[in-house]
Design a protein around this motif. Structure first.
Motif, PDB file in Angstrom:
ATOM      1  N   TYR A 161       0.837   2.397  -4.299  1.00 24.08           N
ATOM      2  CA  TYR A 161      -0.237   1.438  -4.539  1.00 24.08           C
ATOM      3  C   TYR A 161      -0.422   1.068  -5.997  1.00 24.08           C
ATOM      4  CZ  TYR A 161      -2.307   6.111  -4.028  1.00 24.08           C
ATOM      5  OH  TYR A 161      -2.550   7.449  -4.032  1.00 24.08           O
ATOM      6  N   PHE A 162       0.286   1.761  -6.886  1.00 18.94           N
ATOM      7  CA  PHE A 162       0.252   1.333  -8.269  1.00 18.94           C
ATOM      8  C   PHE A 162       1.121   0.107  -8.491  1.00 18.94           C
ATOM      9  CE2 PHE A 162      -1.517   2.993 -12.029  1.00 18.94           C
ATOM     10  CZ  PHE A 162      -2.164   4.143 -11.665  1.00 18.94           C
ATOM     11  N   GLU A 207      -3.729 -11.323 -10.805  1.00 20.50           N
ATOM     12  CA  GLU A 207      -4.780 -11.966 -10.023  1.00 20.50           C
ATOM     13  C   GLU A 207      -4.698 -13.480 -10.163  1.00 20.50           C
ATOM     14  OE1 GLU A 207      -8.640 -10.729 -11.110  1.00 20.50           O
ATOM     15  OE2 GLU A 207      -9.505 -11.433  -9.234  1.00 20.50           O
ATOM     16  N   ARG A 250      -5.758  -8.203  -7.497  1.00 20.21           N
ATOM     17  CA  ARG A 250      -5.375  -7.357  -8.625  1.00 20.21           C
ATOM     18  C   ARG A 250      -4.258  -6.413  -8.252  1.00 20.21           C
ATOM     19  NH1 ARG A 250      -9.544  -5.502 -12.369  1.00 20.21           N
ATOM     20  NH2 ARG A 250      -9.077  -3.420 -11.671  1.00 20.21           N
ATOM     21  N   MET A 251      -4.443  -5.685  -7.196  1.00 21.36           N
ATOM     22  CA  MET A 251      -3.466  -4.650  -6.894  1.00 21.36           C
ATOM     23  C   MET A 251      -2.582  -4.986  -5.710  1.00 21.36           C
ATOM     24  SD  MET A 251      -5.603  -1.217  -7.572  1.00 21.36           S
ATOM     25  CE  MET A 251      -4.794  -0.220  -6.391  1.00 21.36           C
ATOM     26  N   MET A 252      -3.148  -5.348  -4.603  1.00 19.62           N
ATOM     27  CA  MET A 252      -2.328  -5.555  -3.397  1.00 19.62           C
ATOM     28  C   MET A 252      -1.916  -7.012  -3.349  1.00 19.62           C
ATOM     29  SD  MET A 252      -2.553  -2.593  -2.643  1.00 19.62           S
ATOM     30  CE  MET A 252      -3.561  -1.172  -2.815  1.00 19.62           C
ATOM     31  N   ARG A 260       0.809  -1.213   0.000  1.00 22.80           N
ATOM     32  CA  ARG A 260       0.000   0.000   0.000  1.00 22.80           C
ATOM     33  C   ARG A 260       0.843   1.264   0.000  1.00 22.80           C
ATOM     34  NH1 ARG A 260      -2.338  -4.397   1.506  1.00 22.80           N
ATOM     35  NH2 ARG A 260      -4.572  -4.583   1.327  1.00 22.80           N
TER      36      ARG A 260
END
Lengths: 203, 175, 373
Positions: free
Chosen positions: C73-74, C148, C154-156, C70
């Protein structure tokens, strides 16, 4: 006042549509909710992804993310609200004209999220402004944001003109903005808005 | 004050961690030497931070230096200051490496270390009216949970002392 | 008195932010303007200060891994790698080869998605309202689908562990990655055709926000921003961490140090990242994906301090860790590239028009999660 279904279909065949004013009022508002561009943290990226081509939020009417809060009617609080940012959030909320709605997106906006231990983290944005929909997740998928938008649309369609907050003379027009104190925000919470939940006795 | 030969010897030993602990009075001179000496040329200050060693009663400010010209490094330049707020100040290295500016402000904000000679020493991450220095080991954050359904550890201990922020059943269950 | 000396003028103080369509997050700039020109600019940050470093001192070493996601976060994969690298340096853990190749693949894919979105947002600031972002996000969705499939989010992603990675890449995932890499040059050609020779972009970004080379080094600027100013320093080539010394890739370096150079550097870095990915996906060996002696529970790092850094897409991301030999860090500090790259924002914006301020900020490519931690 509900209209007789037989009469309705008869009239429709002639090209006459009958509906309560409330239905039209709610339908027009819920189909064109314009969010204010207010991304705080990681959830903002999923909000942008929800506005992008794959999960298209424009299908639901939330096409234009307005830059100015005075032209918007939905605030999606996406990301952690820190205590330094909290007065600006309340100020922005006050600047939005009624009718306005708030979606608390992500665990941080609901309760502080993974950063709940922090000294500078506001443990939930609903301590200072009223929240209509909460979306859990860290970050919630764009589909979850779309589901929340649909839930909000259902909530709006059930609102009655004579019971709304903005036509209520006793409802506050503005929420008080917290000030920066020496150790914490003052007041740390808007007591009229948020009380700690009552514990249900264990059976 | 370490001599030039001592510094060179320590840095050229090729140790995995080369670090220099200097006194506050010598810090500026050593920094300028490290930057301008043709064999060292540490022209790039990568990371500036402070560490609160509460048991040794000091706050240590650490500068990590690299060299872009000669592509070597890192060297950790360390200086210590007493923890008491009135005496906690070190010379600022912003005149030597401009990149220290924001990081020294952050060390001041979060640890209370004052940097003498810094062009603009004020809080950077917390608001200006805030008085505490939150990253110190003896900082007590405000108890503003108001509702913690699964308290444990430090939160539970403080709730037992201050009360009222956790459900009563949690207080009994975790005795 | 104005520049002409005839009309008496006053300066105007404007606060750009923290809520502003273009500030890439909750970031505020206090700007003092003389007409359209910027006379003084003070950045104000801290609106996303989430106490990451304080929380890190209370929880175990491995429990900090999701928090590193985080930060920027990108790019969650490169944040994870930087933290894992710093801890492995202190603990003396050796990472198996397959894990190193997987890490390179993840990091370079992250570089692709970061640079394409950064360019998209820069062009949004120039006025190309959201169209380049839509193109960039279309490709980013492909990479997020891959992340994923591999890591579950997806992101974290929370994907790296001390000594390797969390799960292995199977053949289906590798095929997905190869497909993404095969499509990327065509996407870049389409992207460049739309933008690189676009006269609005050239007029708005050339000779805007010039950063001289000496100032860039002195102000600790790293990443594409430093390379655009002529600083030939890429941590992948200098520190040779991971298995980067096995790949053949060039490091683009700019000359003018203006916003257009920063844009071009990102395009060129994407092309180099595609080259690295092709080589990594071709050569990835079989083997364990995590060091057999790495323990996850009750992992203790020997006492001492250490600094580990990587070339994150935004610059040099470093972690300074102090351990007392226990299960929790004693001091955990993040060296964020975005925060330090903002040091010379004022220098770059002085004398420019206020509309250029936003473009210059866009070319610095900041993420507030990293700036404020």
């Amino acid at each position: 006042m509900p209209v007789d279904e037989g009469l309705k279909s008869e009239l429709q065949k002639r090209g006459v549509f009958v509906m309560p004013v409330e239905f039209l009022y709610n339908w027009s508002r819920k189909s064109s909710l314009w969010p204010v561009q207010f991304g705080l943290a990681c959830c903002a990226i999923e909000m942008i992804a929800a506005a992008a081509a794959r999960h298209d939020i424009a299908r639901f009417g939330a096409e234009v993310f307005r830059a100015s809060p005075r032209q918007a009617d939905l605030m999606i609080v996406s990301g952690t609200v820190t205590k330094k940012m909290a007065p600006q959030v309340v100020r922005l909320y006050n600047q939005m004209p009624e009718p306005k709605y708030v979606i608390a997106m992500g665990a941080c906006a609901i309760s502080g999220g993974p950063f709940k231990d922090g000294y500078d983290v506001l443990k939930g944005v609903d301590r200072y402004i009223p929240v209509d929909i909460h979306i859990p997740g860290c970050p919630p998928r764009p589909e979850a944001l779309l589901h929340a938008l649909m839930t909000l649309q259902e909530k709006i369609s059930k609102q009655h003109l004579n019971e709304t907050r903005w036509y209520d003379k006793n409802a506050p027009a503005e929420y008080p903005i917290p000030q920066y104190g020496a150790h914490d925000l003052e007041p740390p919470v808007n007591r009229e808005l948020w009380q700690p939940p009552q514990e249900t006795p264990k059976k | 004050m370490p001599t030039v030969e001592q510094i060179r010897e320590m840095l050229s030993a090729g140790a995995a961690k080369s670090s220099l602990l200097v006194e506050r009075e010598d810090l500026l001179a050593v920094a300028k030497f490290l930057k301008t000496d043709p064999q060292l040329q540490f022209d790039f200050c990568s990371c500036v931070t402070a560490v609160d060693y509460i048991k040794q009663d000091c706050i240590e400010v650490v500068y990590h230096l690299y060299s872009v010209a000669l592509k070597h490094g890192p060297v950790a330049l360390k200086v210590r200051a007493p923890r008491a707020l009135e005496q906690c100040h070190v010379p600022s290295l912003t005149p030597v490496w401009r990149g220290c500016e924001f990081q020294e402000r952050e060390a001041f904000d979060l640890f209370g270390v004052k940097f003498d000679g810094h062009p603009d020493l004020r809080r950077i991450l917390m608001w200006d009216e805030f008085v505490d220095h939150p990253m110190r080991k003896d900082y007590i954050p405000p108890m503003d949970y108001e509702w913690e359904p699964t308290p444990h550890g430090e939160t539970l201990a403080r709730a037992k002392m201050q009360g009222g922020t956790v459900p009563a059943s949690a207080l009994e269950a975790k005795k | 008195m104005s520049a002409t000396g005839i009309i008496e003028t006053q300066t105007l103080e404007v606060s750009l932010g923290p809520q502003h369509p273009s500030t890439h997050g909750v970031f505020r700039m206090d700007v003092v303007l003389d007409g359209e020109y910027v006379v003084k600019l003070k950045p104000v940050m801290g609106y996303l200060h989430r106490n990451h470093e304080q929380i890190a001192e209370k929880i175990a070493w491995i429990a900090n891994m999701p928090y590193t996601d985080r930060l920027d976060y990108f790019c969650s994969m490169t944040n994870n790698w930087a933290y894992a690298l710093a801890v492995e340096k202190m603990a003396g853990l050796k990472v198996p080869e397959r894990a190193e190749y997987i890490r390179v693949i993840m990091a370079e894919l992250t570089r692709l998605l970061n640079h394409s979105c950064a360019i998209g947002f820069l062009l949004s600031d120039c006025g190309a309202w959201f169209t380049p972002v839509l193109y960039a996000l279309r490709e980013r969705e492909r990479i997020l689908d891959f992340f994923e499939t591999v890591s579950g989010a997806r992101m974290m992603c929370n994907y790296m562990r001390f000594g390797g990675v969390r799960v292995d890449l199977d053949d289906q995932s590798l095929a997905m990655a190869r497909d993404i890499v095969a499509r990327w040059p065509a996407f870049l050609d389409e992207f460049e055709k739309l933008m690189t020779e676009n006269e609005v972009l050239i007029a708005r970004t050339q000779r805007v926000g010039i950063l001289p080379r000496e100032l860039a080094i002195n102000a600790s600027i790293t990443g594409p921003m430093a390379r655009a100013s002529g600083v030939e320093y890429d941590i992948r080539k200098v520190d040779k961490y991971g298995v980067y010394d096995r790949f053949d890739f060039r490091v683009p370096v700019g000359e003018a140090g203006d916003t257009f150079d920063r844009y071009m550097i990102r395009i060129l870095e994407m092309r180099e990242a595609v080259k690295i990915l092709e080589q990594a996906l071709r050569d990835i060996p079989a083997g364990p994906f995590i060091a057999p002696e790495a323990k996850l529970r009750n992992f203790k790092v020997p006492a001492g301090d250490g600094y580990g850094r990587i070339e994150a897409p935004k610059g040099e991301l470093g972690f300074y860790l102090v351990s007392e030999g226990g299960a929790k860090p004693y001091r955990y500090h993040v060296r964020p590239p975005s925060f330090i790259n903002l040091t010379i924002l004022e220098d770059m914006c002085l004398g420019q028009k206020v509309a250029d301020t936003v473009i210059i900020l866009g070319s610095v490519d900041i993420v507030l999660g990293e700036v404020d931690r």
